[in-house]
Design a protein around this motif. Structure first.
Motif, short mmCIF file in Angstrom:
data_model
loop_
_atom_site.label_atom_id
_atom_site.label_comp_id
_atom_site.label_asym_id
_atom_site.label_seq_id
_atom_site.Cartn_x
_atom_site.Cartn_y
_atom_site.Cartn_z
N ALA A 1 -9.80 4.61 -1.16
CA ALA A 1 -9.80 4.11 0.07
C ALA A 1 -9.66 2.67 0.39
O ALA A 1 -8.86 2.39 1.11
CB ALA A 1 -11.30 4.36 0.57
N LEU A 2 -10.15 1.68 -0.53
CA LEU A 2 -9.73 0.51 -0.47
C LEU A 2 -8.20 0.08 -0.66
O LEU A 2 -7.55 -0.76 -0.14
CB LEU A 2 -10.60 -0.38 -1.40
CG LEU A 2 -10.42 -2.00 -1.66
CD1 LEU A 2 -10.37 -2.65 -0.29
CD2 LEU A 2 -11.15 -2.56 -2.64
N ARG A 3 -7.55 0.80 -1.89
CA ARG A 3 -6.05 0.69 -2.06
C ARG A 3 -5.43 1.03 -0.85
O ARG A 3 -4.30 0.33 -0.72
CB ARG A 3 -6.00 1.36 -3.48
CG ARG A 3 -6.34 0.93 -4.73
CD ARG A 3 -5.66 1.38 -5.80
NE ARG A 3 -5.89 2.84 -5.98
CZ ARG A 3 -6.87 3.54 -6.75
NH1 ARG A 3 -7.53 2.71 -7.37
NH2 ARG A 3 -6.91 4.75 -6.61
N SER A 4 -5.81 2.17 -0.31
CA SER A 4 -4.93 2.47 0.80
C SER A 4 -5.13 1.46 1.86
O SER A 4 -4.03 1.17 2.60
CB SER A 4 -5.40 3.85 1.40
OG SER A 4 -6.70 3.82 1.91
N VAL A 5 -6.10 0.87 2.23
CA VAL A 5 -6.08 -0.24 3.07
C VAL A 5 -5.30 -1.28 2.86
O VAL A 5 -4.54 -1.80 3.88
CB VAL A 5 -7.75 -0.33 3.61
CG1 VAL A 5 -7.65 -1.72 4.45
CG2 VAL A 5 -8.29 0.71 4.21
N LEU A 6 -5.29 -1.95 1.71
CA LEU A 6 -4.64 -3.17 1.28
C LEU A 6 -3.25 -2.60 1.30
O LEU A 6 -2.36 -3.64 1.54
CB LEU A 6 -5.24 -3.36 -0.27
CG LEU A 6 -6.69 -3.93 -0.26
CD1 LEU A 6 -6.86 -4.23 -1.97
CD2 LEU A 6 -6.85 -4.95 0.47
N ALA A 7 -2.77 -1.67 0.91
CA ALA A 7 -1.38 -1.18 0.96
C ALA A 7 -1.00 -1.27 2.46
O ALA A 7 0.13 -1.62 2.70
CB ALA A 7 -1.01 0.12 0.51
N ALA A 8 -1.79 -0.86 3.27
CA ALA A 8 -1.33 -0.67 4.93
C ALA A 8 -1.35 -1.96 5.33
O ALA A 8 -0.59 -2.50 6.11
CB ALA A 8 -2.46 -0.04 5.61
N LEU A 9 -2.36 -3.27 4.82
CA LEU A 9 -2.18 -4.46 5.24
C LEU A 9 -0.94 -5.37 4.80
O LEU A 9 -0.38 -6.16 5.20
CB LEU A 9 -3.39 -5.12 4.72
CG LEU A 9 -4.73 -4.97 5.43
CD1 LEU A 9 -5.96 -5.67 4.70
CD2 LEU A 9 -4.60 -5.30 6.56
N GLY A 10 -0.45 -4.89 3.50
CA GLY A 10 0.70 -5.30 2.93
C GLY A 10 2.16 -4.78 3.36
O GLY A 10 3.18 -5.12 3.13
N SER A 11 1.82 -3.81 4.34
CA SER A 11 3.04 -3.04 4.86
C SER A 11 3.45 -3.69 6.21
O SER A 11 2.80 -3.56 7.23
CB SER A 11 2.85 -1.59 5.03
OG SER A 11 3.82 -1.10 5.86
N PRO A 12 4.42 -4.53 6.53
CA PRO A 12 4.84 -5.04 7.63
C PRO A 12 5.22 -3.88 8.88
O PRO A 12 4.79 -4.11 9.79
CB PRO A 12 6.33 -5.57 7.57
CG PRO A 12 6.15 -5.86 5.98
CD PRO A 12 5.36 -4.85 5.28
N THR A 13 5.45 -2.70 8.44
CA THR A 13 5.56 -1.52 9.21
C THR A 13 4.23 -0.96 9.83
O THR A 13 4.14 -0.74 10.97
CB THR A 13 6.40 -0.46 8.76
OG1 THR A 13 7.54 -0.86 7.89
CG2 THR A 13 6.55 0.77 9.55
#
Length: 211
Positions: free
Chosen positions: A12-24
């Motif tokens: 869950a945390l990894r998915s949020v961090l990935a979204a935060l790191g995605s400009p899109t």
């Protein structure tokens, strides 16, 4: 006393961090604050989100303890020195995945309620408890600090702190034992009470103070 914030599932945390790191993902989010902040964003204060089971309010289930379902994890998103948004995750057949970003009154309300809970002088595990039929969200302070975040029923001595905006007649940010607040919510959700737009009388201890 510090709250015992349960650890979030790593996916869950990894998915949020990935979204935060995605400009899109950030650009497409309906969160102007995320798009406008130039600095780094961090995901903090993970809270399990439970939903109060609607079936428990039916007459056939009267007398049974209330039940909840873990439906997600919510992270507050910090930008600089303040929380500017939140991120929700959900459970799928493939595990925990990012759901969406959002902002609005519940972000500040959650932070305020957590700070207030730290001053209560007792150890609690913080959770969020949603009552969708009343458009109500509460901070659930669970006495079982070592319990798994997905387990445990609302105990009579647990505290529920309604977040703003709260339903009419119920004061936001005022902690209530489950044994005190739950009967009021139960009455409002029964078919008999739904016939009356005013709902049941609200005990003085639950009502907002007069202006």
């Amino acid at each position: 006393m510090p709250l015992h914030v349960p650890p979030a599932p790593a996916p869950a945390l990894r998915s949020v961090l990935a979204a935060l790191g995605s400009p899109t993902a950030v650009h497409e989010a309906l969160t102007p604050a995320l798009r406008s902040l130039p600095g780094p964003l961090t995901a903090e204060l993970p809270l399990p989100v439970h939903v109060l089971d609607r079936l428990q309010f039916l007459p056939s289930t009267a007398g049974r303890p209330p039940r909840t379902r873990l439906t997600g994890w919510r992270f507050l998103i910090r930008g600089g020195d303040r929380f500017v948004a939140a991120a929700d995750t959900r459970l799928t057949a493939d595990g925990w995945v990012f759901s969406h970003f959002f902002e609005g009154p519940y972000v500040a309300a959650t932070e305020r309620a957590l700070r207030q809970a730290e001053s209560l002088g007792k150890n609690y595990q913080p959770r969020l408890l949603s009552v969708p039929e009343l458009y109500m969200l509460t901070l659930w302070l669970h006495e079982g600090v070592g319990a798994a975040a997905s387990a445990g029923l609302p105990a009579a001595a647990d505290l529920l702190v309604p977040l703003a905006p709260a339903p009419p007649g119920i004061a936001a940010y005022r902690p209530h034992p489950v044994s005190e607040l739950l009967p009021v919510l139960t009455h409002r959700l029964t078919p008999q009470s739904q016939a009356s737009p005013q709902g049941p009388p609200v005990p003085p201890s639950l009502a907002a103070p007069a202006a």
